[in-house]
Design a protein around this motif. Structure first.
Motif, mmCIF file in Angstrom:
data_model
loop_
_atom_site.group_PDB
_atom_site.id
_atom_site.type_symbol
_atom_site.label_atom_id
_atom_site.label_comp_id
_atom_site.label_asym_id
_atom_site.label_seq_id
_atom_site.Cartn_x
_atom_site.Cartn_y
_atom_site.Cartn_z
ATOM 1 N N ARG A 148 1.181 -0.810 0.484
ATOM 2 C CA ARG A 148 0.536 0.248 -0.067
ATOM 3 C C ARG A 148 0.877 1.513 0.479
ATOM 4 N NH1 ARG A 148 -1.578 4.798 1.790
ATOM 5 N NH2 ARG A 148 -3.496 5.715 1.826
ATOM 6 N N TYR B 198 -0.002 3.399 -5.397
ATOM 7 C CA TYR B 198 -0.182 1.651 -5.440
ATOM 8 C C TYR B 198 -1.330 1.080 -4.382
ATOM 9 C CZ TYR B 198 0.385 -3.543 -6.350
ATOM 10 O OH TYR B 198 -0.303 -4.414 -7.289
ATOM 11 N N GLU B 199 -2.659 1.516 -4.523
ATOM 12 C CA GLU B 199 -3.194 1.342 -3.465
ATOM 13 C C GLU B 199 -4.701 0.606 -3.865
ATOM 14 O OE1 GLU B 199 -4.461 5.609 -0.986
ATOM 15 O OE2 GLU B 199 -3.454 6.102 -3.264
ATOM 16 N N ARG B 200 -5.308 -0.271 -3.069
ATOM 17 C CA ARG B 200 -6.459 -1.242 -2.842
ATOM 18 C C ARG B 200 -7.758 -0.244 -2.697
ATOM 19 N NH1 ARG B 200 -6.714 -7.468 -1.409
ATOM 20 N NH2 ARG B 200 -7.498 -6.567 0.420
ATOM 21 N N GLY C 260 -11.768 -3.531 -4.539
ATOM 22 C CA GLY C 260 -10.687 -4.814 -4.921
ATOM 23 C C GLY C 260 -9.807 -3.565 -5.592
ATOM 24 N N GLU C 261 -10.133 -2.732 -6.337
ATOM 25 C CA GLU C 261 -9.413 -2.633 -7.547
ATOM 26 C C GLU C 261 -8.279 -1.589 -7.031
ATOM 27 O OE1 GLU C 261 -10.073 -2.271 -10.921
ATOM 28 O OE2 GLU C 261 -12.123 -3.659 -10.914
ATOM 29 N N PHE C 262 -7.283 -1.955 -7.895
ATOM 30 C CA PHE C 262 -5.916 -0.679 -7.977
ATOM 31 C C PHE C 262 -5.951 0.611 -8.404
ATOM 32 C CE2 PHE C 262 -5.569 -4.952 -5.992
ATOM 33 C CZ PHE C 262 -3.978 -4.755 -5.392
ATOM 34 N N ILE D 112 -0.556 -7.665 -2.847
ATOM 35 C CA ILE D 112 -0.264 -6.325 -2.614
ATOM 36 C C ILE D 112 -0.077 -7.325 -1.304
ATOM 37 C CG2 ILE D 112 -2.717 -5.975 -1.667
ATOM 38 C CD1 ILE D 112 -2.172 -3.048 -1.430
#
Length: 245
Positions: A26, A31-33, A37-39, A62
């Motif tokens: 994270r 780069y985050e979810r 659930g989408e990145f 992740i």
């Protein structure tokens, strides 16, 4: 780079021949979810752009940061999002030539207890300092580690909480990941970044030494060069609040 408490996806399903497996932690704006659930983030967007251009099927994983390093270094993913370069990492991973963002690293301290720093590590001898597990803080910091009383935590949130409650005197982190959490935790009047900076680091994509997709490193470099020339990388960086090199 910040760590993530979310559980990793499993690698039990073998990667398909044109699947592009990206690993990371994270990482604010990179780069985050999302809850669905989408990145999202600059790194995730660049992986998708590359995948569309070269016919890959992107898949995002992740992990806590140290585990993400191990996954890519061990060849269990095709690409690592956002590592800084260190001599140790260069022994187990191959890096892009092109960096795609830049971070400022700083010591965070309590506003009511500000140690003298001035860029001189001898002034920090014996200071209780926490760092993030697996993060790199530059050569000067690494050489000075024996001088300091250093402990390790796994998240920016934990580091800031330890600092605000007086369990440590200083927290070493990057400003991109940490400043938003200071605000979220309501610590803006209690915690601040101490000048001067620890270091400024460029961040890259990295790959196993023997990548499954042999052309992948060159493909990413070509994409980054093109996006810098046409201004698209700058546009994406502004969207996510990220500093370019």
């Amino acid at each position: 780079m910040a760590l993530c408490a979310l559980p990793p996806f499993s690698f039990a399903r073998p990667a398909g021949p044109r699947e592009l497996v990206a690993a990371g932690t994270r990482n604010e704006g990179i780069y985050e979810r999302r809850p669905n659930g989408e990145f999202a983030g600059l790194g995730a967007d660049l992986v998708r752009l590359l995948a569309r251009r070269h016919g890959y099927q992107p898949r995002f994983e992740i992990y806590p940061w140290r585990r993400a390093l191990e996954v890519v270094g061990g060849g269990k993913a095709d690409l690592l999002v956002s590592p800084y370069k260190t001599a140790e990492r260069l022994r187990v991973m191959r890096y892009s030539e092109q960096a795609f963002f830049q971070d400022e690293l700083a010591f965070y301290v309590r506003a009511d207890a500000m140690p003298i720093w001035e860029g001189d590590y001898t002034l920090l001898k014996g200071r209780r300092i926490v760092i993030i597990n697996g993060w790199a803080y530059g050569e000067a910091f690494a050489k000075a580690l024996p001088l300091m009383n250093v402990s390790v935590t796994n998240t920016v949130e934990n580091g800031l909480q330890m600092l605000s409650h007086g369990h440590i005197e200083m927290f070493a982190s990057n400003r991109r990941d940490t400043d938003p959490v200071v605000k979220q935790l309501g610590l803006g009047d209690r915690v601040l970044a101490l000048a001067p900076l620890i270091d400024v680091q460029d961040a890259y994509f990295a790959y196993p030494l023997a990548p499954r997709h042999r052309d992948l490193p060159a493909q990413m470099d070509h994409l980054l060069i093109e996006l810098k020339k046409n201004g698209e990388l700058q546009r994406l960086a502004r969207r996510y609040g990220v500093t370019l090199p």
